[in-house]
Design an enzyme around this catalytic site. Structure first.
Site: not given
Ligand code: M6R
Length: 614
Positions: A2, A29, A77, A103-104, A486, A490, A493, A510, A609
């Protein structure tokens, strides 16, 4: 995330373009709806909202020219309530005399709303914010700031807040608690408020940032800042900003990815806020309440997702089996949708998705729905397809991720897996003591992560040193086996000239061990946990083949330096929570390697994304 804008001058004029320009600066944002309200010197008001882009709001406002001397605007948002004009800010009181943008999250809004409803207040939105507008109305006597102060004393949660009222015009009241606000006043008596310096830089570079628990009254004649707890007047100095707009968008960071990694501790705080009942060792997941009886009966869970989200699900499997005692299967959505899983009435399906729009995850969800089983979601984007189509779910509450790489959302997914484990575990055999212990340790994680962030320079040095290699293997066991995957994802990517794979460390013998030689580094995730000794044995085997070794280890483990060439230390925590501490340095490692290789770290080649096609 937001965004807030506010403007005030000492004469009526067309101020809509000023508010719109401010909102446009906040568009980066991410948002799903927007709105403005303006008020003139006759105390008349005009409100406009849109569930489309700010451009649409601008067009709507052009149809109703309305000279005014103050106004506030917002890009929303969604967190509480779907994307509708009614839920878009500004929100107002019953008489449409008090307007606010926020906001919040107001954590106790339901209690406030129920009490005010009983007193006759009429609510029109599903948001937490509207409760605050009515609470201010409830306290309003002589001036706006007193009413805001009284209202905020009853509020639990976070806020960046801008409030105006036609009953007490010519002022904007702003308040902050864990959500940024900045303002400026120029020599002509014009006031500009924003949640983000990007919206203020074109107006003035002399600004004041509000601190937590401060409330300010802004007029054309000047400003007063109060400490909310003591109500004492505070002295605040203007500071000169030398930021470019681009730098301000990233809050001074060079990339969104780095900004979002640095926001990981805050992401966890936002995801667990209001969801822990510490004294009862319980996780309070409002989104699951309507299906909690069904969940009590569940004997098997399928966690289905793609990419990084699937590694959060894999960590969740370890937690759910060990602590909640629920048989859990994880699957990649693109596989689940085409296989014939055995789904009984005692099975629940849980989709994990940051965007809530990943095509394979949605297709798998539809398959589960077709089979008639209970469907759940862990989703960041409110109102997204997964959120709409599941029977119940949990939102991440971490705001949009701008970088393609999922970082802060991943950490949030991990923290929600912990909450879910306690939620389901306490329905079953998990003891009060265990519930309390896990949640108590979870609450400490953001601070422990901040300690790791302090080591960023060292992690950068290691990433730069190793960025000349073209292949990596990441290895970890048990809770950290998914984190090895992960780390590898990353790295390939973001530093896309490097090939990397992640494996459970026991699998090394193995096959992958064949790759070990002096030109092929191995990255071990080896916290001091129940499988540490096993991981060390694997490390010795790699060392014997002269491969370079980087290790993540628990602070105080000096012996590991005899085997690994470089060590990144993390603080001690419960074994099940170590993934939150081990993934942060891996995110930084990938980021710094990518920067060193001149990769487009925020928008890596060939990636999107949100993968909305199969
Ligand atoms: O929006 P989702 O969480 O469903 O996205 C899943 C994957 O596409 C996503 O995590 C992807 O792997 C990221 N680029 C990883 O950083």
């Amino acid at each position: 995330m937001c965004g807030i804008i506010g403007y005030l001058s000492n004469e009526d004029k067309d101020i809509v373009p000023i508010l719109i320009a401010g909102l446009k600066r906040l568009e980066y944002r991410g948002y799903d709806s927007c709105g403005i309200v303006v008020c003139n010197s006759k105390s008349e008001t005009l409100i406009e909202k849109s569930t489309a882009r700010v451009k649409k709001l601008e067009e709507k406002a052009k149809n109703h020219p309305f000279p005014a001397n103050m106004g506030i605007g917002h890009t929303r948002w969604a967190t509480h309530g779907l994307v509708t004009e009614k839920n878009a800010h500004p929100h107002c009181d019953c008489k449409r005399e008090i307007f606010l943008v926020h906001n919040g999250i107001i954590e106790n809004y339901k209690t406030i709303k129920e009490k005010l409803k009983k007193k006759g207040h009429n609510f029109i939105s599903e948001t937490d914010t509207e409760a605050l507008a009515h609470l201010i109305e409830h306290f309003f006597k002589d001036n706006l700031e007193d009413a805001v102060k009284k209202a905020l004393k009853l509020v639990k949660g976070t806020y960046g807040l801008a409030v105006i009222s036609s009953r007490d015009p010519k002022k904007i009241v702003i308040a902050k608690n864990a959500s940024p606000l900045v303002f400026s006043i120029n020599d002509g008596g014009e006031v500009l408020v924003a949640s983000d310096a990007t919206s203020i830089l074109n107006f003035s570079r002399k600004v004041i940032f509000l601190e937590d628990k401060e409330i300010a009254v802004l007029t054309s004649k000047g400003f007063k800042v109060f400490d909310m707890e003591s109500d004492r007047l505070k002295t605040k100095e203007f500071q000169e900003l030398d930021w470019t707009i681009e730098k301000a968008e990233k809050s001074g960071y060079s990339h969104f990815m780095l900004k979002e990694i640095c926001e990981e501790p805050e992401a966890i705080r936002n995801s667990i806020r209001g969801r822990i009942i510490a004294e009862d060792g319980l996780a309070k997941l409002g989104g699951l309440e309507k299906v909690q009886d069904k969940l009590r009966e569940i004997e098997k869970l399928f966690l289905v997702s793609c990419g990084t989200a699937s590694y959060a699900a894999e960590v969740g499997k370890y937690m759910l089996e060990e602590y909640a005692g629920i048989s859990t299967e994880t699957d990649i959505a693109s596989e689940f949708r085409y296989r014939k899983p055995i789904l009984t009435k005692k099975t629940a399906f849980l989709a994990v998705s940051q965007s809530g729009e990943t095509a394979d995850t949605l297709a798998a969800l539809n398959e589960a729905k077709r089979k008639g089983i209970l469907t759940l979601g862990i989703v960041n984007v409110v109102g997204s397809s997964v959120a709409r189509q599941t029977d119940a779910g949990i939102y991440n509450h971490v705001g949009p991720e701008n970088a393609v790489a999922s970082t802060k959302a991943f950490l949030s997914q991990l923290s929600i897996m912990v909450l879910l484990t306690v939620f389901l575990g306490r329905q079953r055999d998990m003891s009060l003591v265990m519930g309390k212990r896990i949640l108590g340790e979870l609450e400490k994680i953001p601070d422990l992560m901040k300690e790791i962030l302090k080591e960023s320079e060292k992690i950068k040095e290691i990433a730069v040193k190793y960025s000349r290699y073209r292949n990596f293997i990441f290895l970890g066991r048990k809770y950290n086996a998914p984190i090895a995957k992960e780390g590898a994802l990353k790295l390939k990517e973001i530093a896309y000239f490097i090939h990397a794979e992640g494996y459970p460390a026991g699998e090394m013998k193995h096959g992958p061990i064949a790759l070990a030689d002096k030109n092929f580094p191995f990255f071990f995730i080896a916290p001091s946990d129940s499988v540490y000794e096993k991981t060390i044995s694997n490390m010795e085997e790699i060392k014997a083949r002269n491969a370079p070794i980087i290790a993540i280890a628990t602070k105080g483990n000096e012996e590991i330096k005899n085997i690994a060439d470089d060590v990144i230390y993390i603080p001690k925590t419960l074994e099940m929570l170590t993934p939150m501490l081990t993934s942060l340095p891996l995110h930084l490692f990938a980021y710094y390697a990518g920067v060193k290789l001149n990769c487009d770290v925020d928008r890596p080649r060939n990636l999107a994304k949100s993968v909305t096609v199969e």
